[in-house]
Design a protein around this motif. Structure first.
Motif, PDB file in Angstrom:
ATOM      1  N   ASP A 200      54.457  16.334  43.845  1.00 18.19           N
ATOM      2  CA  ASP A 200      53.841  17.262  44.791  1.00 18.19           C
ATOM      3  C   ASP A 200      52.865  18.200  44.101  1.00 18.19           C
ATOM      4  OD1 ASP A 200      55.120  16.274  46.995  1.00 18.19           O
ATOM      5  OD2 ASP A 200      56.799  17.658  46.876  1.00 18.19           O
ATOM      6  N   TYR A 201      52.425  17.878  42.896  1.00 20.85           N
ATOM      7  CA  TYR A 201      51.514  18.743  42.166  1.00 20.85           C
ATOM      8  C   TYR A 201      50.097  18.577  42.721  1.00 20.85           C
ATOM      9  CZ  TYR A 201      49.078  21.107  38.383  1.00 20.85           C
ATOM     10  OH  TYR A 201      48.291  21.959  37.662  1.00 20.85           O
ATOM     11  N   ILE A 202      49.526  19.653  43.234  1.00 19.68           N
ATOM     12  CA  ILE A 202      48.182  19.621  43.805  1.00 19.68           C
ATOM     13  C   ILE A 202      47.173  19.838  42.685  1.00 19.68           C
ATOM     14  CG2 ILE A 202      46.639  20.607  45.533  1.00 19.68           C
ATOM     15  CD1 ILE A 202      49.161  21.812  46.856  1.00 19.68           C
ATOM     16  N   ASN A 203      46.265  18.890  42.521  1.00 19.53           N
ATOM     17  CA  ASN A 203      45.286  18.983  41.445  1.00 19.53           C
ATOM     18  C   ASN A 203      43.859  19.095  41.992  1.00 19.53           C
ATOM     19  OD1 ASN A 203      44.550  19.150  38.734  1.00 19.53           O
ATOM     20  ND2 ASN A 203      44.172  16.950  38.586  1.00 19.53           N
ATOM     21  N   SER A 204      43.719  19.782  43.116  1.00 20.12           N
ATOM     22  CA  SER A 204      42.389  19.994  43.676  1.00 20.12           C
ATOM     23  C   SER A 204      42.426  21.213  44.578  1.00 20.12           C
ATOM     24  CB  SER A 204      41.940  18.774  44.499  1.00 20.12           C
ATOM     25  OG  SER A 204      42.664  18.715  45.720  1.00 20.12           O
ATOM     26  N   TYR A 205      41.265  21.628  45.001  1.00 19.74           N
ATOM     27  CA  TYR A 205      41.197  22.617  46.053  1.00 19.74           C
ATOM     28  C   TYR A 205      41.648  21.967  47.359  1.00 19.74           C
ATOM     29  CZ  TYR A 205      38.468  24.916  42.481  1.00 19.74           C
ATOM     30  OH  TYR A 205      38.077  25.479  41.303  1.00 19.74           O
ATOM     31  N   ILE A 206      42.173  22.762  48.262  1.00 20.23           N
ATOM     32  CA  ILE A 206      42.623  22.241  49.543  1.00 20.23           C
ATOM     33  C   ILE A 206      41.479  22.361  50.544  1.00 20.23           C
ATOM     34  CG2 ILE A 206      44.279  22.513  51.430  1.00 20.23           C
ATOM     35  CD1 ILE A 206      46.264  23.630  49.389  1.00 20.23           C
ATOM     36  N   LEU A 207      41.118  21.234  51.156  1.00 12.51           N
ATOM     37  CA  LEU A 207      40.015  21.181  52.113  1.00 12.51           C
ATOM     38  C   LEU A 207      40.560  20.985  53.518  1.00 12.51           C
ATOM     39  CD1 LEU A 207      37.637  18.678  50.247  1.00 12.51           C
ATOM     40  CD2 LEU A 207      37.764  21.161  49.969  1.00 12.51           C
ATOM     41  N   GLY A 208      39.960  21.630  54.483  1.00 10.69           N
ATOM     42  CA  GLY A 208      40.335  21.431  55.873  1.00 10.69           C
ATOM     43  C   GLY A 208      39.122  21.087  56.704  1.00 10.69           C
ATOM     44  N   CYS A 209      39.296  20.214  57.692  1.00  7.64           N
ATOM     45  CA  CYS A 209      38.205  19.874  58.588  1.00  7.64           C
ATOM     46  C   CYS A 209      38.780  19.599  59.978  1.00  7.64           C
ATOM     47  CB  CYS A 209      37.430  18.664  58.083  1.00  7.64           C
ATOM     48  SG  CYS A 209      35.935  18.315  59.044  1.00  7.64           S
TER      49      CYS A 209
END
Length: 293
Positions: A200-209
């Motif tokens: 569950d390690y997030i390795n980016s910015y979180i994007l929403g659309c």
């Protein structure tokens, strides 16, 4: 306001947000309870009739700021997932309400060090002719910390629909939320070699659309996004995975979860991952631990 003894008004909504921002950005100790209560209060203040009355300079994302990260880490892991889930929904609600008050071809943009929101309203004919595409850097004029690209095909708005219905596309970019969710023990400014055991390690910015009306997407006409990795110092033990936040996966123990259903990796290297998905929501790159051959 939280206990319904006082109702927010358009007059005091901006003042309330001003005091919240000041309290959360001060140098004194912030407790986990401060974050939880602020989250509940923002739910009330994000309604359309209050948001439109708040001056842009007071629409600040203090909850995710550097000063609040220690308080986030003191929140239980279960609640640490539910609160960001609520924040994602809050940003969606705010974007939708902003879109309702815009004119055709009008563009709204807000950005600070933790959150960026972009909303644009199209006529059906203009969207069908070109679709939607945005490419942008993350950071400021002196320090670029990453970049992203989002592409929506013209076919997302089917022919034969109601041509009087306006099209609103809203994008959100979270620059610090991944640090609050991850169980990080290393510095965020100098991450060093990637060393994780959780998938569950997030390795980016979180994007929403999000798009209104809801787009018609498929595996042959997908939504595409490209996003830079936060930590590029990883070896072949790790492999990126395109995921989205599934709000429907809520249970008594969690308020959603990351899922890769309907998403796939098109290409990737050490610095970026190129993804496509047959639906819209909030997206990120998770790192998978690949078993040794």
């Amino acid at each position: 306001i939280l206990h319904n003894r006082s109702q927010p008004t358009t007059e005091n909504a901006a003042k309330t947000l001003k005091y919240l921002k000041k309290a959360l950005r001060r140098n004194s100790t912030i407790n986990s309870g401060d974050i939880i209560l602020t989250n509940h209060l923002l739910k009330t203040l994000c309604q359309e009739k209050y948001i439109v009355s708040v001056p842009p300079k007071r629409r600040k994302n203090a909850v995710g700021s550097e000063n609040c990260r220690k308080a986030w880490k003191r929140i239980s892991r279960r609640r640490r997932f539910s609160l960001p889930s609520n924040m994602l929904q809050l940003a969606d609600t705010i974007s939708n309400n902003i879109g309702k008050n815009m004119l055709i071809d009008e563009f709204f943009e807000y950005s600070d060090q933790d959150l960026a929101i972009r909303v644009k309203k199209y006529s059906p004919s203009s969207f069908r002719s070109a679709g939607f595409r945005i490419k942008s850097d993350i950071g400021n004029s002196t320090t670029i910390t990453g970049h992203y690209e989002m592409i929506m095909p013209p076919s997302a708005l089917p022919n034969g629909g109601d041509d009087s219905e306006e099209v609103v596309v809203a994008m959100t970019v979270y620059s610090s939320l991944q640090h609050l969710i991850n169980d990080e023990t290393q510095s965020t400014s100098d991450p060093g070699p990637l060393n994780i055991t959780s998938e569950d390690y997030i390795n980016s910015y979180i994007l929403g659309c999000k798009m209104q009306p809801y787009p018609k997407l498929s595996d042959s006409d997908p939504f595409i996004f490209i996003v830079s990795h936060f930590n590029v110092n990883f070896n072949d033990t790790y492999q990126p995975r395109c995921v989205f936040w599934d709000f429907q996966a809520s249970s008594s123990n969690e308020s959603g979860r990351w899922s890769s259903e309907g998403c796939e990796v098109i290409a990737w290297n050490k610095t970026h991952t190129h993804c496509q998905c047959n639906h819209l929501t909030h997206f990120a790159i998770l790192m998978n631990v690949v078993p040794s051959n």
